[in-house]
Each structure stands twice: as structure tokens, then as C-alpha cells.
Design a protein around this motif. Structure first.
Motif, PDB file in Angstrom:
ATOM      1  N   ARG A 142       0.828  -1.211   0.000  1.00 41.47           N
ATOM      2  CA  ARG A 142       0.000   0.000   0.000  1.00 41.47           C
ATOM      3  C   ARG A 142       0.860   1.258   0.000  1.00 41.47           C
ATOM      4  O   ARG A 142       0.489   2.276  -0.610  1.00 41.47           O
ATOM      5  CB  ARG A 142      -0.936  -0.031   1.204  1.00 41.47           C
ATOM      6  CG  ARG A 142      -2.024  -1.111   1.133  1.00 41.47           C
ATOM      7  CD  ARG A 142      -3.052  -0.833   0.040  1.00 41.47           C
ATOM      8  NE  ARG A 142      -3.713   0.417   0.247  1.00 41.47           N
ATOM      9  CZ  ARG A 142      -4.819   0.565   0.992  1.00 41.47           C
ATOM     10  NH1 ARG A 142      -5.370  -0.500   1.581  1.00 41.47           N
ATOM     11  NH2 ARG A 142      -5.375   1.753   1.128  1.00 41.47           N
ATOM     12  N   LEU A 166       1.825   1.755  -3.565  1.00 40.61           N
ATOM     13  CA  LEU A 166       0.702   2.191  -4.387  1.00 40.61           C
ATOM     14  C   LEU A 166       0.341   3.645  -4.109  1.00 40.61           C
ATOM     15  O   LEU A 166      -0.031   4.391  -5.029  1.00 40.61           O
ATOM     16  CB  LEU A 166      -0.499   1.278  -4.142  1.00 40.61           C
ATOM     17  CG  LEU A 166      -0.319  -0.179  -4.584  1.00 40.61           C
ATOM     18  CD1 LEU A 166      -1.541  -1.013  -4.205  1.00 40.61           C
ATOM     19  CD2 LEU A 166      -0.070  -0.265  -6.091  1.00 40.61           C
ATOM     20  N   GLU A 167       0.445   4.067  -2.840  1.00 35.70           N
ATOM     21  CA  GLU A 167       0.168   5.470  -2.514  1.00 35.70           C
ATOM     22  C   GLU A 167       1.189   6.383  -3.178  1.00 35.70           C
ATOM     23  O   GLU A 167       0.844   7.452  -3.696  1.00 35.70           O
ATOM     24  CB  GLU A 167       0.173   5.651  -0.999  1.00 35.70           C
ATOM     25  CG  GLU A 167      -1.045   5.032  -0.315  1.00 35.70           C
ATOM     26  CD  GLU A 167      -0.885   4.931   1.187  1.00 35.70           C
ATOM     27  OE1 GLU A 167       0.095   5.495   1.730  1.00 35.70           O
ATOM     28  OE2 GLU A 167      -1.734   4.279   1.828  1.00 35.70           O
ATOM     29  N   GLU A 168       2.450   5.965  -3.151  1.00 34.66           N
ATOM     30  CA  GLU A 168       3.497   6.770  -3.791  1.00 34.66           C
ATOM     31  C   GLU A 168       3.276   6.837  -5.303  1.00 34.66           C
ATOM     32  O   GLU A 168       3.526   7.858  -5.937  1.00 34.66           O
ATOM     33  CB  GLU A 168       4.865   6.143  -3.479  1.00 34.66           C
ATOM     34  CG  GLU A 168       6.052   6.989  -3.880  1.00 34.66           C
ATOM     35  CD  GLU A 168       6.321   8.136  -2.925  1.00 34.66           C
ATOM     36  OE1 GLU A 168       7.127   9.013  -3.289  1.00 34.66           O
ATOM     37  OE2 GLU A 168       5.721   8.166  -1.828  1.00 34.66           O
ATOM     38  N   ARG A 169       2.764   5.778  -5.872  1.00 33.96           N
ATOM     39  CA  ARG A 169       2.527   5.706  -7.314  1.00 33.96           C
ATOM     40  C   ARG A 169       1.202   6.344  -7.722  1.00 33.96           C
ATOM     41  O   ARG A 169       0.966   6.592  -8.906  1.00 33.96           O
ATOM     42  CB  ARG A 169       2.512   4.235  -7.751  1.00 33.96           C
ATOM     43  CG  ARG A 169       3.868   3.568  -7.752  1.00 33.96           C
ATOM     44  CD  ARG A 169       4.572   3.823  -9.053  1.00 33.96           C
ATOM     45  NE  ARG A 169       5.840   3.117  -9.148  1.00 33.96           N
ATOM     46  CZ  ARG A 169       6.574   3.062 -10.248  1.00 33.96           C
ATOM     47  NH1 ARG A 169       6.159   3.657 -11.351  1.00 33.96           N
ATOM     48  NH2 ARG A 169       7.725   2.419 -10.272  1.00 33.96           N
ATOM     49  N   GLY A 170       0.314   6.576  -6.748  1.00 40.34           N
ATOM     50  CA  GLY A 170      -1.004   7.080  -7.077  1.00 40.34           C
ATOM     51  C   GLY A 170      -1.864   6.044  -7.772  1.00 40.34           C
ATOM     52  O   GLY A 170      -2.763   6.382  -8.552  1.00 40.34           O
ATOM     53  N   ALA A 171      -1.615   4.772  -7.495  1.00 39.34           N
ATOM     54  CA  ALA A 171      -2.334   3.678  -8.155  1.00 39.34           C
ATOM     55  C   ALA A 171      -3.565   3.282  -7.343  1.00 39.34           C
ATOM     56  O   ALA A 171      -3.647   3.510  -6.132  1.00 39.34           O
ATOM     57  CB  ALA A 171      -1.408   2.477  -8.326  1.00 39.34           C
ATOM     58  N   ASP A 172      -4.524   2.667  -8.000  1.00 36.82           N
ATOM     59  CA  ASP A 172      -5.774   2.228  -7.379  1.00 36.82           C
ATOM     60  C   ASP A 172      -5.525   0.919  -6.624  1.00 36.82           C
ATOM     61  O   ASP A 172      -5.365  -0.146  -7.235  1.00 36.82           O
ATOM     62  CB  ASP A 172      -6.840   2.027  -8.455  1.00 36.82           C
ATOM     63  CG  ASP A 172      -8.195   1.619  -7.892  1.00 36.82           C
ATOM     64  OD1 ASP A 172      -8.288   1.359  -6.673  1.00 36.82           O
ATOM     65  OD2 ASP A 172      -9.158   1.552  -8.669  1.00 36.82           O
ATOM     66  N   HIS A 173      -5.543   0.983  -5.302  1.00 41.27           N
ATOM     67  CA  HIS A 173      -5.223  -0.203  -4.517  1.00 41.27           C
ATOM     68  C   HIS A 173      -6.309  -1.279  -4.636  1.00 41.27           C
ATOM     69  O   HIS A 173      -6.020  -2.468  -4.550  1.00 41.27           O
ATOM     70  CB  HIS A 173      -4.995   0.164  -3.051  1.00 41.27           C
ATOM     71  CG  HIS A 173      -6.224   0.640  -2.338  1.00 41.27           C
ATOM     72  ND1 HIS A 173      -6.656   1.942  -2.398  1.00 41.27           N
ATOM     73  CD2 HIS A 173      -7.117  -0.030  -1.560  1.00 41.27           C
ATOM     74  CE1 HIS A 173      -7.762   2.064  -1.674  1.00 41.27           C
ATOM     75  NE2 HIS A 173      -8.061   0.885  -1.158  1.00 41.27           N
ATOM     76  N   TYR A 205       5.081  -3.540  -8.956  1.00 40.13           N
ATOM     77  CA  TYR A 205       6.140  -2.545  -8.751  1.00 40.13           C
ATOM     78  C   TYR A 205       7.278  -3.164  -7.938  1.00 40.13           C
ATOM     79  O   TYR A 205       7.573  -2.747  -6.813  1.00 40.13           O
ATOM     80  CB  TYR A 205       5.591  -1.305  -8.085  1.00 40.13           C
ATOM     81  CG  TYR A 205       4.425  -0.693  -8.840  1.00 40.13           C
ATOM     82  CD1 TYR A 205       4.635  -0.098 -10.079  1.00 40.13           C
ATOM     83  CD2 TYR A 205       3.127  -0.753  -8.323  1.00 40.13           C
ATOM     84  CE1 TYR A 205       3.570   0.448 -10.796  1.00 40.13           C
ATOM     85  CE2 TYR A 205       2.071  -0.198  -9.022  1.00 40.13           C
ATOM     86  CZ  TYR A 205       2.283   0.390 -10.253  1.00 40.13           C
ATOM     87  OH  TYR A 205       1.231   0.931 -10.959  1.00 40.13           O
ATOM     88  N   ASP A 209      10.156  -0.864  -6.603  1.00 39.70           N
ATOM     89  CA  ASP A 209       9.752  -0.031  -5.469  1.00 39.70           C
ATOM     90  C   ASP A 209       9.735  -0.854  -4.175  1.00 39.70           C
ATOM     91  O   ASP A 209      10.149  -0.383  -3.109  1.00 39.70           O
ATOM     92  CB  ASP A 209       8.371   0.568  -5.714  1.00 39.70           C
ATOM     93  CG  ASP A 209       8.378   1.596  -6.843  1.00 39.70           C
ATOM     94  OD1 ASP A 209       9.439   1.811  -7.432  1.00 39.70           O
ATOM     95  OD2 ASP A 209       7.308   2.177  -7.122  1.00 39.70           O
TER      96      ASP A 209
END
Length: 396
Positions: free
Chosen positions: A246, A249-256, A386, A389
Motif C-alpha cells: 500500500r 501504491l500510494e506513492e505511485r497514485g495507483a488504485d489499490h 512494482y 519499489d
């Protein structure tokens, strides 16, 4: 990527040399008859229990691990069934230990008892609450009045200035209580709220464990609660994997929801919690700690046998015959559990094995092999998109 603070915490000392927690099952006697009880508690005390002097010797052995001393938790059964509980706490404190207790919600859990424990030196306790109403919780504990006594003890302990951890069992019959339990924790206040991912043993064999997908939904829901409630997991080690994913994903701005493949249970729990209107975060998210059975954690039974966890009933020795530090540091069982190269199945090939490792207790309960895969984890190793990351976070 550069994480904003630790995503997963590690203890400062070597967990292979000194545990963070020593749990002592002081007795298996208990007035409750809980449907999930690991110990299959009995109404009477076992004459083979460690007596007062033997328990004092155990605490000396715990203190001999060195500084900082492990946290010594007295549990059960119901530790209040021991008439010498207050004296044991005093002796533990005199040895320099931080002593916590984990009592049951019985008639013995009253204000006078809590005051005595505080005077003896207890600063923290854990209480179990598996439903947000008396109907659900008392049905789980199979004794009327347990919910009210537990909530009253929680309020009293907080009033006395004691730290309180609330434990809640995750099963198919209680998982839908999560939003309301979270609201109770937020209202009453707690040091931590621990979601126990059921290990099928004792009376809990037929309780109804979550599926691996439901567990994934719950783990992500608990992560979402982090800014509002001080949440952690017990026997849910893949919560550390979820926290790392998570954060990426937050750093990537992706939909978790899409990337993590979350399902109906996650949507239901999230929707119900959103209705509370809690708004902005009120606290920093509590990073999970990288400990596991035999790695930062050790359990001593009521008769003195030593186990990696209370949910992994394989003995590595006996404190009546061998010092606890020697068993913890050098027994084949403990050293084997600390060697992630021995993990098999999906856990053995998982890139998160070093910070997760899966529940060794659940692996043993379901397969007889403590190195097998954790059946409550849905993650397929290498499937997270990712990888670089994740590698950067693991390296940090």
C-alpha cells in the motif's frame, strides 16, 4: 522511492538473541467457555502449573536475557485464577521487568482487582472483545455479562492510567463486527487494537476461519483504519506485506482496490466505516513490527514447556530443566523457524518472506509442517507490479 518514515518496524536488538515478548500461560483455569479458545480452558487449575517460586525463577530467566528486558505478559486461561498474581507482578517488577496481564472478562475483573494490579506494578493489560454488542460478544464467550464486564474494565483501566490493548478474533461469524468494533476503540481509546487472524486449533477448529480472499480484504481495511485507530494484527503477519504494498501504491497514485484485487467484504467494511464520517486522520499510522513465532516471540505454557507461539503446540524444551534463554537461542525448533530459507510453498518463494514469513502457527495447524505456506494468504509471489519499489522499501 523514499518512504515517509518506517513502513514496517524492526526491533532494535537482534530478535534471534532476545525476544520482544515473553508470554506466560499462568494457568488454563477460566470461568469462560469461549468458542475459539486455544487452551481449551478448564474450570479448575492444573496441579502441574508452575508454582510461585517456579514462576519467579522463570521471570529471573526472562530478566537474564539482558536489557532492554522482554515484555513479560501473564495470560491464561484467566490469570486472575492465580491467587498469587499480585505477588508475581511485584516480583517481576523487582527484577526489572515490564509486566502486563491478559485477564478474561469474568466477575473477578473488577475495579478493586485492577487497582491492586496497578499498585503491584502493572502498567498495561489486554482485553478481548469479539463483538460490538453484548449479544455477539457474549455468544462468542458463552457466558452472559462478559461484554459489559469487559467494557467496564476497559474504562476503569483507562481511568487508572493503564495502557489497554483490545484483542478481537477474526472469524466468519465476527468479521462483520469490524466497523463497530473500530468505532468502540476510537470512542474508548486504546494503546492498540489487535485483530487476531484465527488459527484453527483448540475449540477454534470449527469456528469458521476467513477465506484467503476475505483475509486480504480485512488486511487492507485494517490498513485504511490506521490513521484513525491504532491497529495491529496477531497471527496475521502478511499485514506487513500489505503495508509495504500500500505504501508503494500510494506513492505511485495507483488504485489499490484494482491492483490488490479487493472484493465484496472490503467494499462492505469500507462503506460502513465511511458512514461514521470520521474525516481527516487523527494519528500517524502504526507501522507493524517484524516479529514472528520464535523470532522476537516466545510462549511458556502453564506447565513450563517452551513454544514459539501459544498457537504452535510443539515444545522446544522445559524451563524446569533448561534456562529459557538457552532454549530460545539455540533449540533446533526456534533456529529453524528463524531461517526463512526453510520456508516451502508460496512462502518459500515470496519476495516478502523476510518481513512477513507467514503464520508458522497456522501452517502447522493446517499441514503439520511449521515451514509450510500460510493458507490464509492469497498473494501469489512475484505478482505485485512494482517490484523495484518494493525492493527499495525492503532495503530501507
Amino acid at each position: 522511492m523514499r518512504p515517509h518514515g518506517p513502513v514496517v518496524r524492526t526491533v532494535r536488538h537482534d530478535p534471534a538473541d532476545r525476544p520482544l515478548l515473553v508470554i506466560w500461560e499462568a494457568t488454563r483455569a477460566c470461568a469462560l467457555s469461549c468458542v475459539h479458545c486455544r487452551a481449551e480452558a478448564q474450570p479448575r487449575r492444573d496441579p502441574r502449573e508452575l508454582d510461585t517460586e517456579e514462576a519467579t525463577e522463570l521471570m529471573r530467566q526472562v530478566a537474564s536475557f539482558g536489557r532492554p528486558s522482554p515484555i513479560f505478559v501473564i495470560t491464561g486461561g484467566d490469570c486472575f485464577e492465580r491467587e498469587d498474581l499480585d505477588e508475581l507482578v511485584r516480583r517481576g517488577r523487582a527484577l526489572g521487568l515490564a509486566v502486563a496481564v491478559s485477564p478474561s472478562g469474568t466477575a473477578k475483573l473488577d475495579r478493586a482487582a485492577l487497582v491492586r494490579l496497578q499498585e503491584a506494578g502493572v502498567t498495561a493489560m489486554s482485553l478481548s472483545l469479539d463483538g460490538a454488542t453484548a449479544q455477539v460478544h457474549d455468544g462468542f464467550r458463552r457466558v452472559p455479562g462478559t461484554f459489559d464486564r469487559t467494557v467496564q474494565a476497559w474504562a476503569t483501566a483507562r481511568e487508572l492510567g493503564m495502557k489497554v490493548q483490545v484483542n478481537s478474533t477474526m472469524s466468519s461469524r465476527t468479521v462483520h463486527e469490524l466497523p463497530d468494533l473500530a468505532a468502540l476503540v476510537r470512542e474508548y481509546g486504546a494503546m492498540t487494537w489487535s485483530a487476531f487472524m484465527l488459527v484453527p486449533m483448540g475449540r477454534g477448529v470449527d469456528l469458521g476461519a476467513l477465506s484467503a480472499q476475505q483475509c486480504e480484504d480485512v488486511m487492507n481495511y485494517l490498513y485504511d483504519l490506521g490513521p484513525h485507530v491504532p491497529v495491529k494484527t496477531t497471527e496475521g503477519h502478511h499485514f506487513r506485506r500489505v503495508a509495504l504494498q500500500r505504501a508503494v501504491l500510494e506513492e505511485r497514485g495507483a488504485d489499490h482496490v484494482e491492483v490488490m484485487g479487493l472484493g465484496e467484504l472490503y467494499a462492505e467494511l469500507t462503506e460502513r466505516t465511511a458512514a461514521f464520517g470520521w474525516g481527516d486522520a487523527v494519528r500517524a499510522r502504526r507501522p507493524p513490527v517484524n516479529v514472528n513465532a520464535g523470532y522476537g516471540f516466545v510462549f511458556v505454557s502453564h506447565v513450563g514447556t517452551v513454544h514459539p507461539s501459544g498457537f504452535l503446540p510443539v515444545s522446544a524444551g522445559d524451563v524446569r530443566e533448561q534456562p529459557l534463554p538457552e532454549i530460545y537461542r539455540s533449540s533446533e525448533l526456534f533456529t529453524g523457524l528463524r531461517d526463512t530459507s526453510l520456508l516451502t510453498g508460496r512462502c518459500g518463494t515470496c519476495e516478502f518472506a523476510r518481513v512477513c514469513g507467514g503464520s508458522r502457527s497456522r501452517a502447522y495447524a493446517t499441514s503439520g509442517d511449521p515451514h509450510a505456506s500460510d493458507p490464509l494468504c492469497a498473494y501469489e509471489p512475484g505478482s505485485f507490479p512494482y517490484a523495484e519499489d518494493v525492493a527499495a522499501l525492503l532495503a530501507s
